[in-house]
Enzyme design. Sequence first.
Site, PDB file in Angstrom:
ATOM      1  CB  THR A   1      -6.818 -18.275  46.802  1.00  0.00           C
ATOM      2  OG1 THR A   1      -7.909 -19.136  47.146  1.00  0.00           O
ATOM      3  CG2 THR A   1      -6.891 -18.008  45.313  1.00  0.00           C
ATOM      4  CG  ASP A   2      -7.825 -23.369  48.726  1.00  0.00           C
ATOM      5  OD1 ASP A   2      -8.489 -22.348  48.434  1.00  0.00           O
ATOM      6  OD2 ASP A   2      -8.191 -24.164  49.610  1.00  0.00           O
ATOM      7  CD  GLU A   3     -11.833 -19.511  46.113  1.00  0.00           C
ATOM      8  OE1 GLU A   3     -12.545 -19.284  45.121  1.00  0.00           O
ATOM      9  OE2 GLU A   3     -11.941 -18.903  47.195  1.00  0.00           O
TER      10      GLU A   3
ATOM     11  CE1 TYR B   1      -9.587 -13.893  44.710  1.00  0.00           C
ATOM     12  CE2 TYR B   1     -10.540 -16.034  45.238  1.00  0.00           C
ATOM     13  CZ  TYR B   1      -9.615 -15.026  45.497  1.00  0.00           C
ATOM     14  OH  TYR B   1      -8.712 -15.176  46.515  1.00  0.00           O
TER      15      TYR B   1
ATOM     16  CE  LYS C   1      -4.711 -14.069  44.637  1.00  0.00           C
ATOM     17  NZ  LYS C   1      -3.883 -12.933  45.167  1.00  0.00           N
TER      18      LYS C   1
END
Length: 348
Positions: A130-132, A157, A161
């Site tokens: 994810t870009d998060e 989260y 990741k």
Amino acid sequence: MKILVTGGAGFIGSAVVRLAIARGHQVVNLDALTYAACLENLASVADAPGYAFEQVDIRDGAALAQVFARHKPDWVMHLAAESHVDRSIDGPGVFIETNVMGTYQMLAAARQYWEDEGRPETFRFHHISTDEVFGSLPNDPEVKFTEDTAYDPRSPYSASKAGSDHLVRAWHETYGLPVVLTNCSNNYGPFHFPEKLIPVIILNALAGKPLPIYGDGSNIRDWLYVEDHADALLLVVEKGALGRSYNIGGENERTNLQLVKTLCGILDQKRPKDSGSYADQITFVTDRPGHDARYAIDPSRIRNELGWRPSVTVEEGLEKTVQWYLDNEPWWRALQNRAGVGERLGKG
């Protein structure tokens, strides 16, 4: 090719499985069937001759080894993950167990299989992230995430990741495992689990409930139609350079408030209320802790190296998505009734 897809009963995973089967690949769907999984997502391919299902938890190394030995995949597409930021705030432990330890077990099993098979040159381990993991951007359209952006996760989260991304790179550098990585922007589209923002807005609107928006609605996200994402993922696992990461974005930045108002406008056209607009139901709720201000992806690498770019604008994709939810009430109503769905929204 035979592809082992982890998390194939989830939102993005099922889109990958459906597209891979449509393109003639064989697919082994490995999923633990936790609360956000739904085998109904795969009803259209469940009886396909190239499809197989294994109910396995990615934290179970022995079971993973058996799956690799039994099916002998050419490619692994690792999507299985706990993914809801709100849930990670209330219960971070399972995110660490699944996203970090589960990825470790996947890497260990894949490496052992790859070595036992004589290190075939065609084998690929594609880790989907994810870009998060990159944190939050300023509200400047010239500033976007690239593959070289430093990691700066802000939630349990995204931290989990980020940890999994680092493990995948380490297995490539240390053991030579042939890996590719992708980091995507926010996905949306058919079969999106009902506690995520876009389904929440659609379904609350139809039910006459408040449409909750965190803070003042100014948080910005780049929206990627899930079927475009699946197309990009299959391209990367086939043609991406080993050890390389690719950012996949929709090139569709919108504030949360803009997005919700667009959804309301579509619903006003497709299923008008007796009076007023669905936008009248918009309600601002207490912002969640650590809410990132903006995500935006620079997709230059995947465009320049692999020739990919999104095919669906956010307006087209949202209209398709709203229509899908209007046409598939039995699917979403069954999931809405699962225990704990959507509990956190609006908590302090």
